[in-house]
Design an enzyme around this catalytic site. Structure first.
Site, PDB file in Angstrom:
ATOM      1  N   LYS A  50      45.214  48.047  31.361  1.00 24.84           N
ATOM      2  CA  LYS A  50      44.381  48.094  30.164  1.00 24.84           C
ATOM      3  C   LYS A  50      44.545  49.275  29.264  1.00 24.84           C
ATOM      4  O   LYS A  50      44.502  49.329  28.049  1.00 24.84           O
ATOM      5  CB  LYS A  50      42.590  47.482  30.280  1.00 24.84           C
ATOM      6  N   TYR A 259      36.713  32.284  39.238  1.00 27.60           N
ATOM      7  CA  TYR A 259      36.753  33.890  39.565  1.00 27.60           C
ATOM      8  C   TYR A 259      36.264  34.891  39.867  1.00 27.60           C
ATOM      9  O   TYR A 259      34.551  34.652  40.590  1.00 27.60           O
ATOM     10  CB  TYR A 259      36.461  34.425  37.904  1.00 27.60           C
ATOM     11  N   TYR A 285      40.948  40.804  40.751  1.00 26.86           N
ATOM     12  CA  TYR A 285      42.060  40.617  40.602  1.00 26.86           C
ATOM     13  C   TYR A 285      43.482  40.953  41.462  1.00 26.86           C
ATOM     14  O   TYR A 285      44.440  40.516  42.035  1.00 26.86           O
ATOM     15  CB  TYR A 285      42.900  41.385  39.036  1.00 26.86           C
TER      16      TYR A 285
HETATM   17  C1  LIG Z   1      42.557  42.942  33.129  1.00 28.04           C
HETATM   18  C2  LIG Z   1      43.136  43.160  33.983  1.00 28.04           C
HETATM   19  C3  LIG Z   1      44.020  42.288  35.575  1.00 28.04           C
HETATM   20  C4  LIG Z   1      44.259  41.311  34.402  1.00 28.04           C
HETATM   21  O1  LIG Z   1      45.279  41.468  33.308  1.00 28.04           O
HETATM   22  P1  LIG Z   1      46.017  40.181  31.679  1.00 28.04           P
HETATM   23  O2  LIG Z   1      46.370  41.168  31.184  1.00 28.04           O
HETATM   24  O3  LIG Z   1      44.957  40.104  31.501  1.00 28.04           O
HETATM   25  O4  LIG Z   1      46.318  39.037  32.800  1.00 28.04           O
HETATM   26  C5  LIG Z   1      45.018  42.385  36.039  1.00 28.04           C
HETATM   27  N1  LIG Z   1      44.641  43.661  36.826  1.00 28.04           N
HETATM   28  C6  LIG Z   1      43.630  43.900  36.965  1.00 28.04           C
HETATM   29  C7  LIG Z   1      42.953  44.999  37.625  1.00 28.04           C
HETATM   30  C8  LIG Z   1      42.906  43.604  35.891  1.00 28.04           C
HETATM   31  O5  LIG Z   1      41.541  44.649  35.008  1.00 28.04           O
END
Ligand SMILES: *Cc1c(COP(=O)(O)O)cnc(C)c1O
Length: 328
Positions: A50, A259, A285
């Site tokens: 992000k 999730y 993730y």
């Molecule tokens: C938000 C996030 C993602 C996903 O990214 P997107 O752009 O929303 O697909 C992947 N890995 C981590 C650690 C995240 O915080």
């Protein structure tokens, strides 16, 4: 640079390292050469993907005269924590709408601990819908004379995705410097922003690499979102690119547990990477993405003369909030 037409602030430690993972490759017994792009090292209070998006989103907020960043997510949102850190660094206020659900009685840990330390004003959704609460809080702030800038969940709008277009340029520079090529980029696909940015960057630079997303949740309308955001990001950058159906690669099966559900596969993948390369990933993730990568290698989908780049998107802080389940 492809993103030169867009306003941008500097928040990230760039370029992030590009490293080889020989011991993971060896542990898998066969399969492709493995590289890792360390976007867990982007900065902003333990890093993550992000931060690259926020360089463009925060610049938009400042251009609009905003004094407050607002966004929403789950209690362990990495996106919210990086937004809180970006706000602190830029001297802006930050309001986070967290849920779904009430304020936890305990477990102010991981990202949530950092949100508090970073000075974010945290509001809980309770049993209400996030978007409703966001709109309400934005009105409340505006009525009090503030200038809030609302960042959608995950920062997955064209300005945010532009962060990953720039990231592909950064990667292309690193590869050129080393005289290397990659065949695939494998990463976790959540709210489409990273996926769309990578696709636009790879296509615009003419890299001969497949962009392969691994869903971290049941996919719902994610495919449509990726397609739409890829088009919108291309337009936002004033590029003229066309994409075909085979550009959009999304492995859905690994996301089916849902999730944030930690299965034995995530526990094993997290330990394997930690013990072979000394690199930590999170269960929500990047752990999911590595489960996918390992399975695809074992199935023989990637051949041993290929080079596969695993894009580490962060999530380190979230790991600590799940300690009991990871040890159990
Ligand atoms: C938000 C996030 C993602 C996903 O990214 P997107 O752009 O929303 O697909 C992947 N890995 C981590 C650690 C995240 O915080």
């Amino acid at each position: 640079m492809l993103t030169d037409s867009l306003p941008r602030v500097s928040l990230a430690h760039l370029p992030t390292p590009l490293e080889e993972m020989p011991r993971l490759r060896q542990a898998l017994g066969k399969g492709p050469r493995l590289l890792i792009k360390r976007d867990d090292q982007t900065g902003l209070a333990t890093g993550g993907n992000k931060t690259r998006k926020l360089e463009f989103l925060v610049a938009e907020a400042l251009a609009q005269g905003a004094d407050t960043l607002m966004t929403a997510g789950g209690p362990q949102s990495n996106h919210c924590r990086q937004t809180a850190a970006a706000a602190a660094k830029m001297g802006l206020r930050c309001v986070l709408v967290l849920g779904d659900g009430p304020q936890p009685r305990s477990g102010w840990n991981g990202n949530l601990l950092l949100d508090d330390l970073l000075g974010a004003d945290v509001r809980w959704t309770g049993d209400r819908d996030r978007d409703t609460v966001m709109a309400e809080v934005a009105n409340e702030l505006a009525a009090a004379g503030a200038q809030p800038f609302v960042i959608p969940v995950g920062g997955s709008v064209p300005a945010g995705a532009a962060g990953y277009v720039a990231a592909v340029e950064e990667l292309a520079g690193q590869l050129a410097e080393r005289g290397e090529q990659i065949d695939r980029i494998v990463f976790v696909s959540g709210s489409a922003g990273t996926h769309a940015g990578l696709l636009v960057g790879v296509k615009a630079l003419g890299l001969d690499a497949r962009v392969e997303g691994i869903a971290n949740d049941k996919v719902g309308d994610l495919r449509t979102k990726i397609r739409d955001l890829t088009g919108a990001t291309t337009a936002h950058l004033g590029l003229d690119l066309s994409f075909s159906e085979e550009d959009f690669i999304l492995y859905e099966a690994y996301g089916t547990p849902g999730y944030g559900v930690i299965t034995d596969a995530e526990r094993a993948a997290i330990r394997l990477l930690a013990r072979t390369e000394g690199i930590v990933i999170d269960p929500v993730y990047t752990g999911r993405a590595l489960v996918g990568l390992i399975d695809l290698v074992r199935q023989g989908v990637y051949s041993s003369d290929e080079t596969v780049l695993f894009w580490h998107t962060g999530g380190t802080a979230g790991l600590f909030a799940r300690a009991a389940e990871l040890l159990g």
